[in-house]
Enzyme design. Structure first.
Site, PDB file in Angstrom:
ATOM      1  N   ALA A  49       2.386  -1.510  -0.801  1.00 36.75           N
ATOM      2  CA  ALA A  49       2.507  -0.090  -0.450  1.00 36.75           C
ATOM      3  C   ALA A  49       1.347   0.281   0.454  1.00 36.75           C
ATOM      4  O   ALA A  49       0.238  -0.238   0.297  1.00 36.75           O
ATOM      5  CB  ALA A  49       2.504   0.782  -1.704  1.00 36.75           C
ATOM      6  N   ALA A  50       1.622   1.171   1.427  1.00 33.56           N
ATOM      7  CA  ALA A  50       0.576   1.645   2.335  1.00 33.56           C
ATOM      8  C   ALA A  50       0.709   3.148   2.495  1.00 33.56           C
ATOM      9  O   ALA A  50       1.815   3.659   2.687  1.00 33.56           O
ATOM     10  CB  ALA A  50       0.681   0.953   3.692  1.00 33.56           C
ATOM     11  N   ALA A  51      -0.417   3.845   2.404  1.00 32.51           N
ATOM     12  CA  ALA A  51      -0.426   5.302   2.538  1.00 32.51           C
ATOM     13  C   ALA A  51      -1.487   5.705   3.541  1.00 32.51           C
ATOM     14  O   ALA A  51      -2.065   4.859   4.235  1.00 32.51           O
ATOM     15  CB  ALA A  51      -0.662   5.957   1.184  1.00 32.51           C
TER      16      ALA A  51
ATOM     17  N   LEU B  88      -4.522   6.898   3.165  1.00 37.12           N
ATOM     18  CA  LEU B  88      -5.924   6.611   2.874  1.00 37.12           C
ATOM     19  C   LEU B  88      -6.190   5.165   2.478  1.00 37.12           C
ATOM     20  O   LEU B  88      -7.336   4.722   2.505  1.00 37.12           O
ATOM     21  CB  LEU B  88      -6.430   7.533   1.763  1.00 37.12           C
ATOM     22  CG  LEU B  88      -6.322   9.035   2.024  1.00 37.12           C
ATOM     23  CD1 LEU B  88      -6.927   9.816   0.874  1.00 37.12           C
ATOM     24  CD2 LEU B  88      -6.983   9.418   3.338  1.00 37.12           C
ATOM     25  N   GLY B  89      -5.170   4.423   2.092  1.00 38.79           N
ATOM     26  CA  GLY B  89      -5.388   3.049   1.665  1.00 38.79           C
ATOM     27  C   GLY B  89      -4.083   2.324   1.449  1.00 38.79           C
ATOM     28  O   GLY B  89      -3.003   2.854   1.719  1.00 38.79           O
ATOM     29  N   GLN B  90      -4.165   1.091   0.956  1.00 37.36           N
ATOM     30  CA  GLN B  90      -2.980   0.313   0.649  1.00 37.36           C
ATOM     31  C   GLN B  90      -3.222  -0.505  -0.609  1.00 37.36           C
ATOM     32  O   GLN B  90      -4.358  -0.706  -1.035  1.00 37.36           O
ATOM     33  CB  GLN B  90      -2.582  -0.584   1.816  1.00 37.36           C
ATOM     34  CG  GLN B  90      -3.616  -1.566   2.292  1.00 37.36           C
ATOM     35  CD  GLN B  90      -3.239  -2.136   3.663  1.00 37.36           C
ATOM     36  OE1 GLN B  90      -2.700  -1.446   4.527  1.00 37.36           O
ATOM     37  NE2 GLN B  90      -3.528  -3.410   3.857  1.00 37.36           N
ATOM     38  N   VAL B  91      -2.107  -0.991  -1.206  1.00 38.30           N
ATOM     39  CA  VAL B  91      -2.155  -1.597  -2.532  1.00 38.30           C
ATOM     40  C   VAL B  91      -1.594  -3.012  -2.486  1.00 38.30           C
ATOM     41  O   VAL B  91      -0.559  -3.273  -1.865  1.00 38.30           O
ATOM     42  CB  VAL B  91      -1.366  -0.753  -3.550  1.00 38.30           C
ATOM     43  CG1 VAL B  91      -1.386  -1.414  -4.927  1.00 38.30           C
ATOM     44  CG2 VAL B  91      -1.929   0.657  -3.632  1.00 38.30           C
TER      45      VAL B  91
ATOM     46  N   LYS C  61      -6.281  -1.573  -5.039  1.00 35.51           N
ATOM     47  CA  LYS C  61      -6.197  -0.518  -4.028  1.00 35.51           C
ATOM     48  C   LYS C  61      -7.386  -0.652  -3.080  1.00 35.51           C
ATOM     49  O   LYS C  61      -8.543  -0.641  -3.533  1.00 35.51           O
ATOM     50  CB  LYS C  61      -6.204   0.842  -4.725  1.00 35.51           C
ATOM     51  CG  LYS C  61      -5.908   2.033  -3.854  1.00 35.51           C
ATOM     52  CD  LYS C  61      -5.781   3.279  -4.733  1.00 35.51           C
ATOM     53  CE  LYS C  61      -5.514   4.528  -3.921  1.00 35.51           C
ATOM     54  NZ  LYS C  61      -5.393   5.716  -4.799  1.00 35.51           N
TER      55      LYS C  61
ATOM     56  N   ASP D 212      -1.115  15.559  -7.624  1.00 34.42           N
ATOM     57  CA  ASP D 212      -0.282  14.893  -6.623  1.00 34.42           C
ATOM     58  C   ASP D 212       0.797  14.044  -7.299  1.00 34.42           C
ATOM     59  O   ASP D 212       0.865  12.832  -7.088  1.00 34.42           O
ATOM     60  CB  ASP D 212      -1.167  14.010  -5.726  1.00 34.42           C
ATOM     61  CG  ASP D 212      -0.429  13.538  -4.475  1.00 34.42           C
ATOM     62  OD1 ASP D 212       0.570  14.176  -4.091  1.00 34.42           O
ATOM     63  OD2 ASP D 212      -0.844  12.524  -3.891  1.00 34.42           O
TER      64      ASP D 212
END
Length: 571
Positions: free
Chosen positions: A143-145, A147-150, A164, A299
């Site tokens: 997963a990528a968002a 502010l960061g990715q996992v 993360k 959130d």
């Protein structure tokens, strides 16, 4: 904030300091000039199109198109502006209603950054090779968002974990953009199509403070542990464990959660998970965060909530959290009851206490406006209450009157709207009030604190008169979920009545029973019919004994010799 902080990738966990950031960039204007030109071009051309629309399009036919353009521009400008868009989607006091729906769609999904870079960040932060930390780790992020990715990994001790990793150079990007926003706020505010109502720089600072908290993974880990402590006695809520040995300001290692996203209804049903139970867990746990703990997850989007095969609901991602004061929690509980009881005068006062209105606001035009807008949103019955409808209707009201949404409440609104949206995905007939209002009624009836008991008195008494119908309605609603045990509440009530604090209520009940020179036996009979099935003789005797055994002789004497001068303020 030191110069080295802004010139490196290191996140030291320092708090947002707008003055220190401004001093740094004023001395290094070459760092921000290029970014300022890029941002000004994209937002400037958008503003010009808006102005031209006002001249050429008096019917505002282009507004849906412009709203989509704004969402695309914020996405193009990157992480900070994506977060701005998400924040603005919960600020009806700042953004015209026509733009809100499009901003709500704003996604924080971005292309992932290079795994080689991510692993280098892990090794630098944890001071050892990735192969020594994790037995195995996925070659690509799952997963990528913004502010960061996992990544998914396995520790040498055998535990499956999520890793993360923060985006490179994130802090310099965020501080640079916050500096530009704050600088622009000082002179652009009068030209922006926003109903500001107060200093735009304050909004930037509120946003910047929360964003700085979110990009510090040590802060997020502490939030997760505090959240887990709050729900330690709740078997329906799961919080992943934190592996502190493999966690830093920019890398977070936590327990891997096996579950299904709440929007993946087919997989959840196939695994034997009851969507309605998941909905109830989500709503009740959300209300407990707001009204009991005051520490809430701000959130709760679909990627942060999972239904587990054992029936629990798991929360992840604790970067965006906030804390409510005790008075705020109590006022929220009272305002929900005032809304359902259609007491708009009291509701306007609640808005004042909560900071939606300034103390000097003239309430005369606001009270009928609240009645008009919120009365229509609620409909003919409590069951028709829909939070999204309330938010949409209220957006128009806030644009026309001097309302503003305090920073904490923009997060609460975002949380509630998102949770209701998820619930509606699982059950199109879902009504949040069917779960929420019984919970609030139970909290008030239990009266676990002096302040909560005072809120109950405010609900039951108006203009010095006891409202039998309100008590009857509250008892009826509190029983609707089938889990409300009235006997512990009765025990608390008996103890309260015999206490010095309960003297006012004793007097008022006696007056209510004999109001208008008659005994109100009919009202008492209706209430007894509601509760008599819960009062089995053995349990009733046990409760009575527990309530009376700790009473002193002075308290018993006080009950039979009421002081008519007692006022509600002592409650």
């Amino acid at each position: 904030m030191s110069q080295s902080l802004l010139s490196t990738d290191d996140v030291t966990g320092q708090r947002y300091d707008p003055e220190a950031i401004a001093q740094y960039y004023y001395r290094r204007p070459w760092i921000v000039i290029g970014r300022a030109i890029s941002v000004a071009f994209l937002l400037g051309t958008f503003a010009i199109r808006l102005i031209l629309d006002r001249w050429r399009d008096p019917q505002h036919k282009n507004k849906p198109k412009r709203a989509t353009e704004l969402r695309d521009i914020l996405t193009q400008l990157g992480p900070t502006f994506i977060k701005v868009g998400q924040a603005l989607s919960t600020r009806p006091d700042l953004i015209h209603p026509d733009f809100l729906d499009e901003l709500i769609k704003l996604q924080d999904q971005l292309p992932p950054f290079d795994t080689k870079t991510a692993f280098a960040i892990i090794e630098r932060e944890l001071d050892r090779p990735v192969q020594e930390i994790y037995q195995d780790i996925s070659p690509q992020p799952i997963a990528a968002a913004s502010l960061g990715q996992v990544y998914r990994a396995t520790l040498y001790s055998g535990e499956a974990v999520a890793v993360k990793v923060q985006r490179p150079h994130l802090l310099p990007v965020v501080t640079r953009d916050l500096f530009l926003m704050r600088w622009a706020a000082g002179w652009l505010a009068p030209w922006l199509p926003l109903n500001l109502g107060h200093d735009l720089s304050l909004i930037v600072d509120e946003f910047g403070g929360k964003l700085f908290e979110e990009i510090d993974y040590i802060n997020e880990a502490r939030n997760a542990e505090r959240f887990a402590t709050n729900f330690r006695d709740d078997p329906t809520v799961k919080v992943p464990d934190i592996y502190w040995r493999y966690t830093s300001h920019r890398v977070l290692t936590l327990e891997w959660i096996n579950g299904f996203k709440l929007t993946d209804t087919e997989s959840a049903k196939a695994a034997g998970i009851d969507p309605n139970e998941v909905i109830k867990i989500g709503v009740v746990s959300g209300l407990r965060q707001l009204l009991e703990f005051g520490f809430f997850h701000a959130d709760p989007h679909p990627g942060n909530l999972f239904a587990m095969a054992d029936g629990r609901m798991a929360y992840i991602d604790f970067g965006m959290m906030d804390q409510l004061e005790e008075e705020t929690k109590e006022t929220i509980a009272a305002s929900i009851v005032h809304l359902i009881n259609r007491d708009y005068y009291a509701l306007a006062h609640d808005f004042n206490v909560l900071g939606f209105l300034t103390p000097d606001t003239d309430m005369t035009p606001i009270i009928p406006a609240l009645e008009r807008v919120l009365g229509n949103a609620i409909g003919e019955s409590v069951g028709n209450f829909n939070f999204k409808t309330i938010t949409d209707e209220f957006s128009a009201l806030m644009y026309d009157y001097p309302f503003r949404v305090p920073a904490k409440f923009s997060l609460i609104i975002r949380s509630l709207v998102t949770q209701e949206g998820l619930a509606l995905t699982l059950d199109p007939n879902f009504k949040i009030v069917e779960i929420a209002y019984p919970y609030v009624a139970q909290r008030l009836l239990k009266g676990e604190s002096p302040a909560m008991r005072r809120r109950l008195l405010e609900v039951l008494f108006q203009d010095g008169k006891f409202h039998w119908a309100r008590l009857e309605n509250m008892l009826l609603i509190a029983q609707t979920d089938g889990q409300f045990d009235l006997l512990p509440t009765a025990q608390l009530g008996i103890q309260y009545l015999f206490s010095e604090e309960g003297q006012y209520l004793r007097n008022q009940i006696l007056l209510a029973l004999t109001e208008n020179d008659r005994l109100h036996t009919e009202e008492v009979q209706r209430i007894w019919n509601l509760v008599k099935h819960e009062f089995e003789p053995n349990r009733l005797l046990h409760v009575a004994w527990n309530a009376f055994r700790d009473l002193s002789s002075e308290q018993v004497a006080a009950f039979v010799r009421p002081d008519s001068t007692q006022t509600p303020s002592a409650a």
